[in-house]
Design a protein around this motif. Structure first.
Motif, short mmCIF file in Angstrom:
data_model
loop_
_atom_site.label_atom_id
_atom_site.label_comp_id
_atom_site.label_asym_id
_atom_site.label_seq_id
_atom_site.Cartn_x
_atom_site.Cartn_y
_atom_site.Cartn_z
N ALA A 172 0.94 -1.26 0.08
CA ALA A 172 0.01 -0.07 -0.02
C ALA A 172 0.77 1.25 0.11
O ALA A 172 0.21 2.38 -0.11
CB ALA A 172 -0.95 -0.07 1.32
N ASP A 173 2.27 1.20 -0.08
CA ASP A 173 2.89 2.27 -0.07
C ASP A 173 4.01 1.91 -1.07
O ASP A 173 5.26 2.48 -0.94
CB ASP A 173 3.45 2.83 1.09
CG ASP A 173 4.23 4.06 1.11
OD1 ASP A 173 3.88 4.82 0.11
OD2 ASP A 173 5.04 4.42 1.76
N SER A 174 3.89 1.26 -2.25
CA SER A 174 4.93 0.79 -3.27
C SER A 174 4.88 1.85 -4.69
O SER A 174 3.48 2.27 -4.78
CB SER A 174 4.49 -0.43 -3.77
OG SER A 174 4.48 -1.40 -2.67
N ARG A 196 5.09 5.14 -5.56
CA ARG A 196 4.51 6.13 -5.56
C ARG A 196 4.15 6.85 -6.78
O ARG A 196 3.38 7.60 -6.91
CB ARG A 196 5.06 7.27 -4.37
CG ARG A 196 4.89 6.45 -3.02
CD ARG A 196 5.54 7.65 -1.91
NE ARG A 196 5.61 7.15 -0.41
CZ ARG A 196 6.10 7.49 0.40
NH1 ARG A 196 6.68 8.67 0.25
NH2 ARG A 196 6.15 7.00 1.64
N SER A 224 1.28 5.99 -11.16
CA SER A 224 -0.20 6.22 -10.63
C SER A 224 -0.86 4.84 -11.12
O SER A 224 -2.09 4.58 -10.41
CB SER A 224 -0.94 7.27 -11.48
OG SER A 224 -0.69 7.17 -12.79
N TYR A 259 -0.26 1.95 -10.64
CA TYR A 259 -0.20 0.84 -9.55
C TYR A 259 -1.03 1.35 -8.55
O TYR A 259 -1.60 0.35 -7.87
CB TYR A 259 1.34 0.94 -9.00
CG TYR A 259 1.41 0.10 -7.96
CD1 TYR A 259 1.57 -1.36 -7.97
CD2 TYR A 259 1.31 0.63 -6.62
CE1 TYR A 259 1.69 -2.26 -6.95
CE2 TYR A 259 1.37 -0.35 -5.58
CZ TYR A 259 1.67 -1.77 -5.65
OH TYR A 259 1.58 -2.71 -4.54
N LEU A 260 -1.04 2.59 -8.14
CA LEU A 260 -2.05 3.11 -7.23
C LEU A 260 -3.71 2.72 -7.62
O LEU A 260 -4.62 2.30 -6.84
CB LEU A 260 -1.89 4.69 -6.89
CG LEU A 260 -0.67 4.99 -6.80
CD1 LEU A 260 -0.46 6.74 -6.48
CD2 LEU A 260 0.17 4.18 -5.55
N GLN A 304 -3.80 3.80 -1.00
CA GLN A 304 -2.72 4.22 -0.95
C GLN A 304 -2.41 4.77 0.45
O GLN A 304 -3.01 5.56 0.94
CB GLN A 304 -2.24 5.22 -2.12
CG GLN A 304 -1.10 6.04 -1.92
CD GLN A 304 0.24 5.03 -1.91
OE1 GLN A 304 0.05 4.20 -2.59
NE2 GLN A 304 1.20 5.73 -1.35
N VAL A 348 -5.50 5.96 5.09
CA VAL A 348 -5.56 5.66 3.53
C VAL A 348 -6.25 6.10 2.66
O VAL A 348 -7.47 6.66 3.06
CB VAL A 348 -5.98 4.06 3.85
CG1 VAL A 348 -6.23 3.51 2.50
CG2 VAL A 348 -4.99 3.22 4.36
N THR A 402 -3.25 -3.34 5.92
CA THR A 402 -2.36 -2.31 6.38
C THR A 402 -1.75 -2.59 7.59
O THR A 402 -0.66 -2.05 7.75
CB THR A 402 -3.21 -0.83 6.38
OG1 THR A 402 -4.50 -1.22 7.50
CG2 THR A 402 -3.83 -0.83 5.09
#
Length: 232
Positions: free
Chosen positions: A93-95, A97, A100, A102-103, A109, A161, A206
């Motif tokens: 969830a924080d890969s 950045r 976009s 991927y998000l 995120q 998140v 998370t």
């Protein structure tokens, strides 16, 4: 148990999340459940589209970092074709950045993890630890990943998140408002969710900042179930 499925563990990025030690907690579980497990220390393997097409589950633990265009293409195509994608905390969830797409793929995120007053000069990771409750949603009480698990408490990073409405929320956390916080009311965030993407399944938990959290009985059960659920 003879291996009848394939799992790819991809780990790296920020070392503060102990990507090697954290994933090693779950590799024996995957093997015990019939997975042949391959580990990679970078995302370069994602560019191998032919190999990824045969993978049943990708467990990713890569915080921040970057991903090349060909690597993301391989990952996205594999998931859309049925490869499961799963992980916890910043490892999923924080890969990437700056990517976009991927998000968009993951659906939620990391925005921040409010801890001590932002103008205090803290220098310990525990400055970001707060007590909070993981609250199982109505949907979560009926879902195989979280069925039978009651609300539970943690003292660790609580993720704020940024998510869309296409995530299937299995559990939430409530961000309290303290007198120094700039927001004006409590905010509810997804803490555990799934996402259907093409023929693939995505699972995100998370909680998981540190090894002790990953070994919490509730967190560990949820992640283990989530890995099996996401697999092709």
């Amino acid at each position: 148990m003879p291996a009848n499925k394939t799992a790819l563990v991809v780990r790296g990025g920020w070392e503060g999340h102990r990507p090697v030690e954290a994933t090693e907690l779950y590799i024996p579980y995957l093997k015990a459940n019939g997975f042949d497990v391959r580990t990679e220390e970078s995302t370069a393997v994602y560019a191998d589209e032919a190999y990824l097409a045969e993978v049943d589950l990708i467990l990713q633990c890569v915080t921040m970092s970057t991903i090349e265009r060909a690597e993301f293409r391989g990952l996205r195509l594999a998931i859309e074709a049925g490869t499961g994608f799963a992980g916890w905390h910043g490892g999923i969830a924080d890969s990437f950045r700056n990517t976009s797409d991927y998000l968009h793929l993951v659906g939620g995120q990391f925005g921040c993890h409010p801890g001590i007053h932002p103008f205090e000069d803290g220098n310990s990771e525990t400055d970001n630890f707060v007590p909070y409750t993981v609250e199982i949603s109505d949907a979560g009480r009926a879902h195989p990943i979280t069925a039978g698990i009651e609300d539970f408490d943690l003292v660790t990073e609580q993720y704020w998140v940024l998510a869309d409405s296409y995530v299937n929320v299995l559990a939430t956390t409530t961000q309290r408002r303290r007198e120094f916080d700039p927001w004006h009311r409590e905010v509810v965030h997804p803490a555990i969710w799934t996402r259907d993407w093409g023929r693939g399944r995505i699972f995100v938990c998370t909680p998981g900042h540190s090894l002790d959290v990953l070994q919490d009985g509730n967190v560990r059960t949820i992640i283990e179930r989530g890995l099996l659920w996401a697999s092709r």
